[in-house]
Design a protein around this motif. Structure first.
Motif, PDB file in Angstrom:
ATOM      1  N   HIS A   5       0.722  -1.484   0.088  1.00  0.00           N
ATOM      2  CA  HIS A   5       0.126  -0.086   0.123  1.00  0.00           C
ATOM      3  C   HIS A   5       0.709   1.158  -0.067  1.00  0.00           C
ATOM      4  CE1 HIS A   5       0.806  -0.997   4.125  1.00  0.00           C
ATOM      5  NE2 HIS A   5       0.845   0.370   4.442  1.00  0.00           N
ATOM      6  N   GLY A   6       2.292   1.266   0.050  1.00  0.00           N
ATOM      7  CA  GLY A   6       2.743   2.335  -0.002  1.00  0.00           C
ATOM      8  C   GLY A   6       4.555   2.244   0.723  1.00  0.00           C
ATOM      9  N   VAL A   7       4.907   3.256   1.089  1.00  0.00           N
ATOM     10  CA  VAL A   7       6.431   3.287   1.794  1.00  0.00           C
ATOM     11  C   VAL A   7       6.318   3.829   3.053  1.00  0.00           C
ATOM     12  CG1 VAL A   7       8.765   3.925   1.490  1.00  0.00           C
ATOM     13  CG2 VAL A   7       7.578   3.427  -0.415  1.00  0.00           C
ATOM     14  N   GLY A   8       6.664   3.047   4.259  1.00  0.00           N
ATOM     15  CA  GLY A   8       6.767   3.536   5.472  1.00  0.00           C
ATOM     16  C   GLY A   8       8.108   3.619   6.027  1.00  0.00           C
ATOM     17  N   VAL A   9       8.407   4.744   6.809  1.00  0.00           N
ATOM     18  CA  VAL A   9       9.499   5.037   7.362  1.00  0.00           C
ATOM     19  C   VAL A   9       9.853   4.943   8.991  1.00  0.00           C
ATOM     20  CG1 VAL A   9      10.339   6.364   5.175  1.00  0.00           C
ATOM     21  CG2 VAL A   9       9.473   7.183   7.336  1.00  0.00           C
ATOM     22  N   THR A  10      10.914   4.697   9.506  1.00  0.00           N
ATOM     23  CA  THR A  10      10.913   4.829  10.861  1.00  0.00           C
ATOM     24  C   THR A  10      12.148   6.052  10.951  1.00  0.00           C
ATOM     25  OG1 THR A  10      12.674   3.018  11.209  1.00  0.00           O
ATOM     26  CG2 THR A  10      10.537   2.611  11.819  1.00  0.00           C
ATOM     27  N   LEU A  11      12.307   6.512  12.169  1.00  0.00           N
ATOM     28  CA  LEU A  11      13.134   7.746  12.207  1.00  0.00           C
ATOM     29  C   LEU A  11      14.077   7.755  13.321  1.00  0.00           C
ATOM     30  CD1 LEU A  11      10.086  10.140  12.079  1.00  0.00           C
ATOM     31  CD2 LEU A  11      11.531   9.660  10.254  1.00  0.00           C
ATOM     32  N   GLU A  12      15.206   7.997  13.202  1.00  0.00           N
ATOM     33  CA  GLU A  12      16.358   7.946  14.138  1.00  0.00           C
ATOM     34  C   GLU A  12      15.819   8.573  15.389  1.00  0.00           C
ATOM     35  OE1 GLU A  12      19.129   6.355  14.324  1.00  0.00           O
ATOM     36  OE2 GLU A  12      19.498   6.096  12.224  1.00  0.00           O
ATOM     37  N   GLU A  13      15.196   9.802  15.365  1.00  0.00           N
ATOM     38  CA  GLU A  13      14.729  10.560  16.677  1.00  0.00           C
ATOM     39  C   GLU A  13      13.378   9.991  17.270  1.00  0.00           C
ATOM     40  OE1 GLU A  13      16.901  12.827  13.836  1.00  0.00           O
ATOM     41  OE2 GLU A  13      15.247  11.541  13.553  1.00  0.00           O
ATOM     42  N   ILE A  14      13.028   9.000  16.719  1.00  0.00           N
ATOM     43  CA  ILE A  14      11.616   8.626  17.210  1.00  0.00           C
ATOM     44  C   ILE A  14      11.766   6.922  17.300  1.00  0.00           C
ATOM     45  CG2 ILE A  14       9.067   8.387  17.132  1.00  0.00           C
ATOM     46  CD1 ILE A  14       9.209  10.998  15.825  1.00  0.00           C
ATOM     47  N   ILE A  15      11.420   6.510  18.532  1.00  0.00           N
ATOM     48  CA  ILE A  15      11.303   5.219  18.832  1.00  0.00           C
ATOM     49  C   ILE A  15      10.186   4.681  19.161  1.00  0.00           C
ATOM     50  CG2 ILE A  15      12.278   2.806  19.641  1.00  0.00           C
ATOM     51  CD1 ILE A  15      15.070   4.155  18.811  1.00  0.00           C
ATOM     52  N   ASN A  16       9.416   3.633  18.744  1.00  0.00           N
ATOM     53  CA  ASN A  16       8.291   2.876  19.256  1.00  0.00           C
ATOM     54  C   ASN A  16       8.225   1.617  19.460  1.00  0.00           C
ATOM     55  OD1 ASN A  16       6.043   5.191  19.522  1.00  0.00           O
ATOM     56  ND2 ASN A  16       6.763   5.459  17.547  1.00  0.00           N
ATOM     57  N   LYS A  17       7.617   1.025  20.456  1.00  0.00           N
ATOM     58  CA  LYS A  17       7.724  -0.218  20.786  1.00  0.00           C
ATOM     59  C   LYS A  17       7.026  -1.347  19.501  1.00  0.00           C
ATOM     60  CE  LYS A  17       3.429  -0.848  23.332  1.00  0.00           C
ATOM     61  NZ  LYS A  17       2.956  -1.455  24.461  1.00  0.00           N
ATOM     62  N   MET A  18       7.620  -2.606  19.473  1.00  0.00           N
ATOM     63  CA  MET A  18       7.182  -3.317  18.591  1.00  0.00           C
ATOM     64  C   MET A  18       5.713  -3.644  18.466  1.00  0.00           C
ATOM     65  SD  MET A  18      10.042  -4.133  16.795  1.00  0.00           S
ATOM     66  CE  MET A  18      11.131  -5.216  16.552  1.00  0.00           C
ATOM     67  N   SER A  19       4.841  -2.880  18.000  1.00  0.00           N
ATOM     68  CA  SER A  19       3.295  -3.197  18.464  1.00  0.00           C
ATOM     69  C   SER A  19       2.709  -3.437  17.049  1.00  0.00           C
ATOM     70  CB  SER A  19       2.843  -1.598  18.941  1.00  0.00           C
ATOM     71  OG  SER A  19       3.080  -0.653  18.100  1.00  0.00           O
ATOM     72  N   ALA A  20       3.408  -3.413  16.024  1.00  0.00           N
ATOM     73  CA  ALA A  20       2.664  -3.516  14.632  1.00  0.00           C
ATOM     74  C   ALA A  20       3.038  -5.249  14.383  1.00  0.00           C
ATOM     75  CB  ALA A  20       3.093  -2.893  13.560  1.00  0.00           C
ATOM     76  N   ILE A  21       2.328  -5.787  13.524  1.00  0.00           N
ATOM     77  CA  ILE A  21       2.393  -7.088  13.065  1.00  0.00           C
ATOM     78  C   ILE A  21       2.445  -6.916  11.439  1.00  0.00           C
ATOM     79  CG2 ILE A  21       1.592  -9.547  12.809  1.00  0.00           C
ATOM     80  CD1 ILE A  21       2.539  -8.665  15.619  1.00  0.00           C
ATOM     81  N   TYR A  22       3.524  -7.385  10.866  1.00  0.00           N
ATOM     82  CA  TYR A  22       3.653  -7.417   9.176  1.00  0.00           C
ATOM     83  C   TYR A  22       4.263  -8.959   8.865  1.00  0.00           C
ATOM     84  CZ  TYR A  22       4.604  -6.358   4.609  1.00  0.00           C
ATOM     85  OH  TYR A  22       4.399  -6.167   3.167  1.00  0.00           O
TER      86      TYR A  22
END
Length: 97
Positions: free
Chosen positions: A42-59
C-alpha cells in the motif's frame, strides 16, 4: 527516500486510533533522519532516528515497529540553518527539564 536522508514532517494529523497505539509521533515542521525504509503493497513507510516506538505492529506474522507513511515527510535538498536548529534543540532541552 533513503536511509540517512534528512526530512521535514509536513503532516502530523493523526486518527485517534493511531494516537492511542503509537505514542511517539513526528511533529509538523520538525526535522528527522530516516532510520529505515519499508516497502509495503500500500506504500512506503519509514522509521526515524529520533523517534522509537515499541514493536506493536504485525507484518507478515512478525512483530515490528510501526512505520510512518513516507508521504508525511519532504526530503530536504538544502540543509536548514544549523544555528536555527541548535537553538531549537537547546530551547527544547531547557523546556523539557
Amino acid at each position: 527516500m533513503k536511509v540517512g536522508a534528512l526530512v521535514e514532517c509536513i503532516n502530523d494529523t493523526w486518527k485517534q486510533e493511531t494516537i492511542e497505539v503509537i505514542p511517539n509521533r513526528p511533529i509538523k515542521g520538525k526535522y528527522y533522519s530516516i532510520r529505515t525504509v519499508e516497502k509495503y503493497p500500500h506504500g512506503v513507510g519509514v522509521t526515524l532516528e529520533e523517534i522509537i516506538n515499541k514493536m506493536s505492529a504485525i507484518y507478515n506474522g512478525q512483530p515490528t515497529e510501526p512505520t510512518f507513511d513516507a508521504e508525511r515527510f519532504r526530503e530536504l535538498e538544502d540543509l536548514p540553518d544549523i544555528e536555527e536548529l541548535l537553538e531549537e534543540v537547546f530551547s527544547d532541552e531547557l523546556v523539557n527539564r
